[in-house]
Design a protein around this motif. Structure first.
Motif, PDB file in Angstrom:
ATOM      1  N   VAL A  87      45.291  31.766  57.919  1.00 52.47           N
ATOM      2  CA  VAL A  87      44.125  31.981  57.061  1.00 52.47           C
ATOM      3  C   VAL A  87      44.289  31.172  55.782  1.00 52.47           C
ATOM      4  O   VAL A  87      45.302  31.299  55.088  1.00 52.47           O
ATOM      5  N   LEU A  88      43.310  30.311  55.515  1.00 56.95           N
ATOM      6  CA  LEU A  88      43.250  29.574  54.249  1.00 56.95           C
ATOM      7  C   LEU A  88      42.273  30.331  53.363  1.00 56.95           C
ATOM      8  O   LEU A  88      41.051  30.277  53.572  1.00 56.95           O
ATOM      9  N   LEU A  89      42.829  31.073  52.398  1.00 53.89           N
ATOM     10  CA  LEU A  89      42.052  32.046  51.632  1.00 53.89           C
ATOM     11  C   LEU A  89      41.724  31.502  50.246  1.00 53.89           C
ATOM     12  O   LEU A  89      42.622  31.337  49.416  1.00 53.89           O
ATOM     13  N   THR A  90      40.449  31.240  49.992  1.00 51.37           N
ATOM     14  CA  THR A  90      40.043  30.700  48.701  1.00 51.37           C
ATOM     15  C   THR A  90      39.265  31.729  47.894  1.00 51.37           C
ATOM     16  O   THR A  90      38.312  32.322  48.397  1.00 51.37           O
ATOM     17  N   SER A  91      39.683  31.914  46.660  1.00 51.03           N
ATOM     18  CA  SER A  91      38.936  32.778  45.759  1.00 51.03           C
ATOM     19  C   SER A  91      37.837  31.945  45.111  1.00 51.03           C
ATOM     20  O   SER A  91      38.122  31.011  44.359  1.00 51.03           O
ATOM     21  N   TRP A  92      36.589  32.284  45.410  1.00 54.53           N
ATOM     22  CA  TRP A  92      35.470  31.537  44.841  1.00 54.53           C
ATOM     23  C   TRP A  92      35.400  31.750  43.338  1.00 54.53           C
ATOM     24  O   TRP A  92      35.036  30.872  42.578  1.00 54.53           O
ATOM     25  N   ASP A  93      35.806  32.936  42.885  1.00 46.03           N
ATOM     26  CA  ASP A  93      35.769  33.234  41.447  1.00 46.03           C
ATOM     27  C   ASP A  93      36.737  32.346  40.673  1.00 46.03           C
ATOM     28  O   ASP A  93      36.515  32.041  39.508  1.00 46.03           O
ATOM     29  N   ARG A  94      37.853  31.963  41.323  1.00 50.47           N
ATOM     30  CA  ARG A  94      38.898  31.249  40.605  1.00 50.47           C
ATOM     31  C   ARG A  94      38.911  29.748  40.879  1.00 50.47           C
ATOM     32  O   ARG A  94      39.528  28.997  40.120  1.00 50.47           O
ATOM     33  N   ASP A  95      38.275  29.291  41.968  1.00 53.94           N
ATOM     34  CA  ASP A  95      38.398  27.896  42.381  1.00 53.94           C
ATOM     35  C   ASP A  95      38.049  26.932  41.261  1.00 53.94           C
ATOM     36  O   ASP A  95      36.948  26.978  40.706  1.00 53.94           O
ATOM     37  N   GLY A  96      38.989  26.053  40.923  1.00 51.19           N
ATOM     38  CA  GLY A  96      38.761  25.019  39.916  1.00 51.19           C
ATOM     39  C   GLY A  96      38.784  25.513  38.486  1.00 51.19           C
ATOM     40  O   GLY A  96      38.584  24.733  37.554  1.00 51.19           O
ATOM     41  N   THR A  97      39.052  26.807  38.276  1.00 48.03           N
ATOM     42  CA  THR A  97      38.982  27.342  36.916  1.00 48.03           C
ATOM     43  C   THR A  97      40.333  27.302  36.205  1.00 48.03           C
ATOM     44  O   THR A  97      40.389  27.386  34.986  1.00 48.03           O
ATOM     45  N   GLY A  98      41.416  27.204  36.986  1.00 42.08           N
ATOM     46  CA  GLY A  98      42.738  27.210  36.378  1.00 42.08           C
ATOM     47  C   GLY A  98      43.159  28.565  35.847  1.00 42.08           C
ATOM     48  O   GLY A  98      44.064  28.669  35.020  1.00 42.08           O
ATOM     49  N   GLU A  99      42.509  29.627  36.318  1.00 42.13           N
ATOM     50  CA  GLU A  99      42.833  30.983  35.832  1.00 42.13           C
ATOM     51  C   GLU A  99      43.878  31.688  36.691  1.00 42.13           C
ATOM     52  O   GLU A  99      44.162  32.863  36.483  1.00 42.13           O
ATOM     53  N   GLY A 100      44.428  30.956  37.668  1.00 42.56           N
ATOM     54  CA  GLY A 100      45.421  31.560  38.555  1.00 42.56           C
ATOM     55  C   GLY A 100      44.771  32.103  39.822  1.00 42.56           C
ATOM     56  O   GLY A 100      43.561  32.351  39.852  1.00 42.56           O
ATOM     57  N   TYR A 101      45.588  32.277  40.865  1.00 41.21           N
ATOM     58  CA  TYR A 101      45.061  32.803  42.134  1.00 41.21           C
ATOM     59  C   TYR A 101      44.608  34.247  41.939  1.00 41.21           C
ATOM     60  O   TYR A 101      45.116  34.963  41.070  1.00 41.21           O
ATOM     61  N   ASP A 102      43.668  34.694  42.765  1.00 37.04           N
ATOM     62  CA  ASP A 102      43.254  36.095  42.737  1.00 37.04           C
ATOM     63  C   ASP A 102      44.281  36.899  43.538  1.00 37.04           C
ATOM     64  O   ASP A 102      44.231  36.948  44.778  1.00 37.04           O
ATOM     65  N   LEU A 103      45.218  37.509  42.836  1.00 36.60           N
ATOM     66  CA  LEU A 103      46.360  38.154  43.501  1.00 36.60           C
ATOM     67  C   LEU A 103      45.967  39.418  44.262  1.00 36.60           C
ATOM     68  O   LEU A 103      46.592  39.754  45.269  1.00 36.60           O
ATOM     69  N   ASP A 104      44.933  40.105  43.807  1.00 40.91           N
ATOM     70  CA  ASP A 104      44.483  41.311  44.529  1.00 40.91           C
ATOM     71  C   ASP A 104      43.913  40.929  45.893  1.00 40.91           C
ATOM     72  O   ASP A 104      44.208  41.553  46.910  1.00 40.91           O
ATOM     73  N   LEU A 105      43.090  39.884  45.877  1.00 44.18           N
ATOM     74  CA  LEU A 105      42.512  39.385  47.129  1.00 44.18           C
ATOM     75  C   LEU A 105      43.623  38.955  48.085  1.00 44.18           C
ATOM     76  O   LEU A 105      43.631  39.300  49.274  1.00 44.18           O
TER      77      LEU A 105
END
Lengths: 252, 224
Positions: free
Chosen positions: A169-187
């Protein structure tokens, strides 16, 4: 033990690497084959190439790009973007991909994952899952490059997709993508706990600490783009940092 | 073909210098052929059992499932050609599922017999680890050999597999890696080399394994 992977991601459009924020505002970042080769030399464990062009012409160019990357690359190459059928997946493998990621088409018909797993092997079938936080809690699946919310629970979809045939699974957080705020660790933690296959964390990496946190949350691999394209970190320097933090990585 | 010792060599001429790659399906044959090109070794695909039997060097790439690979091999009698050339000690390189089909059977495809070059059944990784195994794993040689006495040096290799051989069959030398317990990373005897990892995707280290294979003399005399 199998080591944790660091995977540079090439978003490719019309034969060039581009990168935007929340899938928008794409900027030119260079030649795909040259970048892939340079990342391999730095110690990248794998390369992911996502075709972000939206036209049939772009798709044909993408096949050419895959061939060009394969010619110089001695590590695994995963290719995704616009894969709608087993024939699309086969064409990418014939051009030089080792794995194929599917997103929208798999969501609309999970049978596509089964067809790829049966026809080409489960190790070729990667589920690309774009997820966003819901105001009421939890995560929902987004399709069509993040443009369409589906209302479907992301964790439940990950489970179903793996049962259908996805080997990773390649899991991308849409909220974080390209923002540099870190991966969404809860997701990340939620999906890692839900499926037995490897999970690649994607979206939001900016600092080495972000990658360390993703591995500690259960990721088997981390995907990052800007952090490498903009030259702030090389893969080998990043791995040095990861090793110091006790994350087992392959050093060149 | 005995002059290549490093990870690169000059282009070879004539059929004796060509690695014949058994076309069992699509899989990542493009990656395999590109790796041979980078090494300057000529390679091409074949489904001709006579070529598979007689060629100086044959490679069986890893594709899909155990059952699908065996079905493809049986269709044109390629399984029998492979069995005979290995019995004759001809240089043969089997990768991933290519290694697994040399065993007697696999849990992946119950009821499907393998080529049976060595005894043993291929089994799924335990449920305590992520399956498939995707990534780079440390490979070591319990016998302590090093090239040129062995086809590979200790190093990291790229694996993509859900099933594996847990123990080496008698009479074979082997390399080991660990994923929920030790498993066979590679096996070799005479001029036959089988790798569970993908040398074509294992960077310069993997290309070195392929170069050493291509450098084996065609008559089956080997240094391993």
């Amino acid at each position: 033990m199998v080591t944790r992977r660091v995977i540079p991601c090439l978003d490719v459009r019309d034969g060039r690497v581009v990168k935007g924020v929340r899938f928008q505002g794409l900027r030119d970042q260079g030649d795909p084959a040259a970048l892939a080769q340079s990342y391999e030399a730095q110690g990248a464990d794998e390369i992911v190439m996502l075709d972000v062009s939206a036209t049939p012409e772009g798709r044909r160019t993408a096949l050419e790009t895959v061939r060009a990357i394969r010619e110089v690359l001695s590590i695994p190459l995963t290719v995704g973007g616009g894969v709608r059928s087993l024939a699309d997946a086969r064409a990418l493998l014939e051009a030089g991909a080792d794995k194929v990621s599917v997103n929208t088409a798999a969501f609309e018909d999970p049978g596509l994952l089964s067809a790829i797993a049966e026809g080409l092997g489960r190790q070729c079938a990667v589920l690309a899952l774009d997820a966003a936080r819901r105001p009421e809690g939890g995560f929902e699946v987004l399709v069509r490059s993040g443009r369409q919310r589906t209302g479907r629970d992301a964790v439940a979809w990950a489970r179903e997709a793996v049962a259908a045939g996805a080997g990773e699974v390649l899991l991308t957080s849409w909220d974080r993508d390209g923002t540099g705020e870190g991966y969404d660790l809860d997701l990340l933690a939620a999906v890692c706990q839900a499926v037995p296959v490897p999970v690649i964390a994607s979206g939001g990496a900016d600092r080495p600490e972000d990658l360390v946190a993703a591995f500690r949350a259960g990721a088997d691999a981390v995907l990052a783009a800007s952090i490498f394209h903009e030259g702030r970190w090389t893969v080998d320097r990043l791995k040095e940092h990861l090793a110091r933090e006790g994350i087992e990585v392959r050093r060149c | 073909m005995s002059s290549v010792t490093g990870t690169s060599g000059g282009p070879r001429e004539g059929p004796a210098g060509t690695v014949m790659v058994v076309a069992t399906g699509v899989a990542n044959v493009a990656s395999v052929l590109a790796a041979w090109r980078r090494l300057g070794v000529s390679a091409r695909l074949t489904r001709d059992p006579a070529e598979v039997l007689e060629a100086s060097h044959v490679q069986l790439p890893g594709v899909g499932s155990f059952g699908a690979a065996m079905e493809s091999l049986r269709q044109d009698g390629l399984d029998e050609a492979l069995r005979r050339r290995m019995a004759l000690g001809r240089p043969t390189l089997a990768i991933c599922v290519g290694l697994q089909v040399l065993a007697e059977a696999s849990e992946e495809s119950p009821g499907v017999p393998g080529i049976g070059v060595f005894p043993g059944v291929v089994r799924r990784f335990p449920g305590t680890v992520r399956v498939p195994q995707f990534g780079w794993n440390a490979v070591s040689l319990p016998g302590g050999q090093r090239p040129p006495e062995a086809p590979l040096a200790p190093g990291h290799a790229y694996f993509a597999n859900s099933y594996r051989l847990a123990e080496a069959p008698g009479g074979w030398q082997w390399a080991v890696a660990d994923h929920g317990g030790p498993f066979v990373a590679a096996l070799w005897r005479g001029a036959v080399l089988a790798t569970q990892f993908h040398p074509e995707l294992s960077g310069p280290w993997g290309l070195g394994v392929m170069a050493r294979f291509a450098a084996l003399p065609a008559d089956g005399r080997t240094s391993w």
